[in-house]
Design a protein around this motif. Sequence first.
Motif, PDB file in Angstrom:
ATOM      1  N   ILE A 100       6.552  14.111  75.073  1.00 32.80           N
ATOM      2  CA  ILE A 100       6.014  15.024  74.047  1.00 32.80           C
ATOM      3  C   ILE A 100       4.527  14.728  73.834  1.00 32.80           C
ATOM      4  N   LEU A 101       4.210  13.437  73.687  1.00 31.93           N
ATOM      5  CA  LEU A 101       2.812  13.056  73.427  1.00 31.93           C
ATOM      6  C   LEU A 101       1.911  13.469  74.590  1.00 31.93           C
ATOM      7  N   VAL A 102       2.376  13.182  75.795  1.00 34.29           N
ATOM      8  CA  VAL A 102       1.545  13.454  76.973  1.00 34.29           C
ATOM      9  C   VAL A 102       1.298  14.952  77.131  1.00 34.29           C
ATOM     10  N   SER A 103       2.292  15.752  76.732  1.00 31.67           N
ATOM     11  CA  SER A 103       2.104  17.207  76.881  1.00 31.67           C
ATOM     12  C   SER A 103       1.218  17.793  75.772  1.00 31.67           C
ATOM     13  N   HIS A 104       0.797  16.945  74.821  1.00 28.63           N
ATOM     14  CA  HIS A 104      -0.118  17.410  73.768  1.00 28.63           C
ATOM     15  C   HIS A 104      -1.348  16.507  73.737  1.00 28.63           C
ATOM     16  N   ALA A 105      -2.222  16.651  74.712  1.00 32.73           N
ATOM     17  CA  ALA A 105      -3.434  15.823  74.727  1.00 32.73           C
ATOM     18  C   ALA A 105      -4.332  16.235  73.564  1.00 32.73           C
ATOM     19  N   PRO A 106      -4.892  15.247  72.848  1.00 34.70           N
ATOM     20  CA  PRO A 106      -5.761  15.620  71.735  1.00 34.70           C
ATOM     21  C   PRO A 106      -7.085  16.196  72.223  1.00 34.70           C
ATOM     22  N   THR A 107      -7.614  17.142  71.476  1.00 28.55           N
ATOM     23  CA  THR A 107      -8.951  17.670  71.777  1.00 28.55           C
ATOM     24  C   THR A 107      -9.955  16.522  71.716  1.00 28.55           C
ATOM     25  N   ALA A 108     -10.795  16.418  72.733  1.00 29.00           N
ATOM     26  CA  ALA A 108     -11.777  15.330  72.768  1.00 29.00           C
ATOM     27  C   ALA A 108     -12.806  15.525  71.668  1.00 29.00           C
ATOM     28  N   LEU A 109     -13.291  14.426  71.136  1.00 28.20           N
ATOM     29  CA  LEU A 109     -14.372  14.523  70.156  1.00 28.20           C
ATOM     30  C   LEU A 109     -15.628  14.983  70.879  1.00 28.20           C
ATOM     31  N   PRO A 110     -16.510  15.707  70.198  1.00 28.01           N
ATOM     32  CA  PRO A 110     -17.770  16.086  70.844  1.00 28.01           C
ATOM     33  C   PRO A 110     -18.559  14.819  71.151  1.00 28.01           C
ATOM     34  N   LYS A 111     -19.368  14.859  72.227  1.00 24.06           N
ATOM     35  CA  LYS A 111     -20.106  13.662  72.629  1.00 24.06           C
ATOM     36  C   LYS A 111     -21.099  13.247  71.556  1.00 24.06           C
ATOM     37  N   THR A 112     -21.825  14.221  71.029  1.00 21.34           N
ATOM     38  CA  THR A 112     -22.828  13.910  69.998  1.00 21.34           C
ATOM     39  C   THR A 112     -22.699  14.908  68.857  1.00 21.34           C
ATOM     40  N   LYS A 113     -23.411  14.579  67.775  1.00 22.69           N
ATOM     41  CA  LYS A 113     -23.374  15.449  66.579  1.00 22.69           C
ATOM     42  C   LYS A 113     -23.838  16.863  66.897  1.00 22.69           C
ATOM     43  N   ARG A 114     -23.069  17.846  66.421  1.00 24.96           N
ATOM     44  CA  ARG A 114     -23.490  19.233  66.602  1.00 24.96           C
ATOM     45  C   ARG A 114     -24.187  19.750  65.354  1.00 24.96           C
ATOM     46  N   LYS A 115     -24.019  19.002  64.253  1.00 26.48           N
ATOM     47  CA  LYS A 115     -24.596  19.426  62.976  1.00 26.48           C
ATOM     48  C   LYS A 115     -25.248  18.218  62.311  1.00 26.48           C
ATOM     49  N   PRO A 116     -26.165  18.452  61.383  1.00 28.75           N
ATOM     50  CA  PRO A 116     -26.773  17.318  60.697  1.00 28.75           C
ATOM     51  C   PRO A 116     -25.751  16.568  59.847  1.00 28.75           C
ATOM     52  N   VAL A 117     -26.018  15.293  59.609  1.00 29.09           N
ATOM     53  CA  VAL A 117     -25.117  14.494  58.777  1.00 29.09           C
ATOM     54  C   VAL A 117     -25.102  15.065  57.359  1.00 29.09           C
ATOM     55  N   PRO A 118     -23.938  15.257  56.772  1.00 26.11           N
ATOM     56  CA  PRO A 118     -23.863  15.936  55.486  1.00 26.11           C
ATOM     57  C   PRO A 118     -24.000  15.030  54.280  1.00 26.11           C
ATOM     58  N   PHE A 119     -23.988  13.705  54.495  1.00 21.62           N
ATOM     59  CA  PHE A 119     -23.953  12.850  53.317  1.00 21.62           C
ATOM     60  C   PHE A 119     -25.190  13.069  52.477  1.00 21.62           C
ATOM     61  N   HIS A 120     -24.974  13.066  51.192  1.00 16.99           N
ATOM     62  CA  HIS A 120     -26.057  13.372  50.276  1.00 16.99           C
ATOM     63  C   HIS A 120     -27.108  12.287  50.339  1.00 16.99           C
ATOM     64  N   VAL A 121     -28.332  12.712  50.130  1.00 12.15           N
ATOM     65  CA  VAL A 121     -29.478  11.821  50.301  1.00 12.15           C
ATOM     66  C   VAL A 121     -29.789  11.131  48.979  1.00 12.15           C
ATOM     67  N   THR A 122     -30.591  10.077  49.039  1.00  6.20           N
ATOM     68  CA  THR A 122     -30.763   9.264  47.833  1.00  6.20           C
ATOM     69  C   THR A 122     -31.816   9.824  46.866  1.00  6.20           C
ATOM     70  N   THR A 123     -32.801  10.553  47.377  1.00  7.35           N
ATOM     71  CA  THR A 123     -33.793  11.079  46.440  1.00  7.35           C
ATOM     72  C   THR A 123     -33.539  12.567  46.265  1.00  7.35           C
ATOM     73  N   LEU A 124     -33.338  12.957  45.044  1.00  5.39           N
ATOM     74  CA  LEU A 124     -32.928  14.332  44.811  1.00  5.39           C
ATOM     75  C   LEU A 124     -34.131  15.251  44.607  1.00  5.39           C
ATOM     76  N   THR A 125     -34.961  15.308  45.626  1.00  8.27           N
ATOM     77  CA  THR A 125     -36.061  16.270  45.599  1.00  8.27           C
ATOM     78  C   THR A 125     -35.489  17.630  45.978  1.00  8.27           C
ATOM     79  N   GLN A 126     -36.248  18.667  45.765  1.00  8.75           N
ATOM     80  CA  GLN A 126     -35.803  20.005  46.143  1.00  8.75           C
ATOM     81  C   GLN A 126     -35.494  20.030  47.636  1.00  8.75           C
ATOM     82  N   GLU A 127     -36.344  19.323  48.398  1.00  9.11           N
ATOM     83  CA  GLU A 127     -36.161  19.296  49.851  1.00  9.11           C
ATOM     84  C   GLU A 127     -34.822  18.635  50.198  1.00  9.11           C
TER      85      GLU A 127
END
Length: 262
Positions: free
Chosen positions: A172-199
């Motif tokens: 069962i496991l072998v017949s359901h291979a997991p989708t590979a993770l992308p090699k690198t980030k496709r989007k910017p990191v979402p974690f909130h930044v430390t200085t809350l400027t408008q930017e």
Amino acid sequence: MADRVRVRGVTIHRPIIYGNVAVVLAPEEKALLPPNLSDHTHRWTVAVRSAASPPDSNTVGGADDLSYFLKRVTFKLHETYPNPSRSIDKPPFEVTETGWGEFEVQIRLNFVTESGEKGITCYHHIKLHPWTLNPEEALNPNLELAAKLGPVHSWQYDEVVFNDPFQNFLNILVSHAPTALPKTKRKPVPFHVTTLTQEAIEVAKGAGAPEFTQEMEKEEGERIEQAKKQVIAEQDKWRAMLIEKEKELEKLQKLIAEQQAT
Ligand code: SLL
């Protein structure tokens, strides 16, 4: 039954993530809550998903349907919730609720019968407040600012490991291979930044959803290797110190024995 034969020496794993996303309730959503829930400030979803994210989506993880090995996920919520033990028997394995407070959820994973495996338990702290808020601010959060920063994500990558699986479960496991993770980030990191400027707020808003990548896996591997080297170096240092001290002790003991003899 040949199916119930364990395949000795085989280890097979499936990458998963568990965690939550939370958003501040918009005033119009808050207005729709029943009066007894009027203190609720956030909507959150706690979930167990495949590690890979679907392409071009803002969902974290969940590219694969995990029900080929997951039979049920039970989320044990804080006792302030009605029927806090929520069992989910089919995907998506998630619970969405509104609330006002962060708390720890016990997540119990039960595997399909074919696996012959007992369940496993993991824990996740529901995160509502942006990563930038210090604990004091989090006690009295600025919800207007938090709403501007966008969804708060908190996800943990993990791997479910099956040792010596039964032959039919392995099939069962072998017949359901997991989708590979992308090699690198496709989007910017979402974690909130430390200085809350408008930017900074703009960056947080545009970040979309986080995703796990092979690059992160590699970096984690490198951190573990580095830590191992450090441990070995520390051990060597202390071993040398121990040998030196033992020699000194021996010398002193000899000296005492000589003194006592005279
Ligand atoms: C805290 N230790 O004090 C945590 C508890 C409880 C969360 C958080 C609402 C449930 C309801 C809710 O958000 N409970 O509907 O009453 O922060």
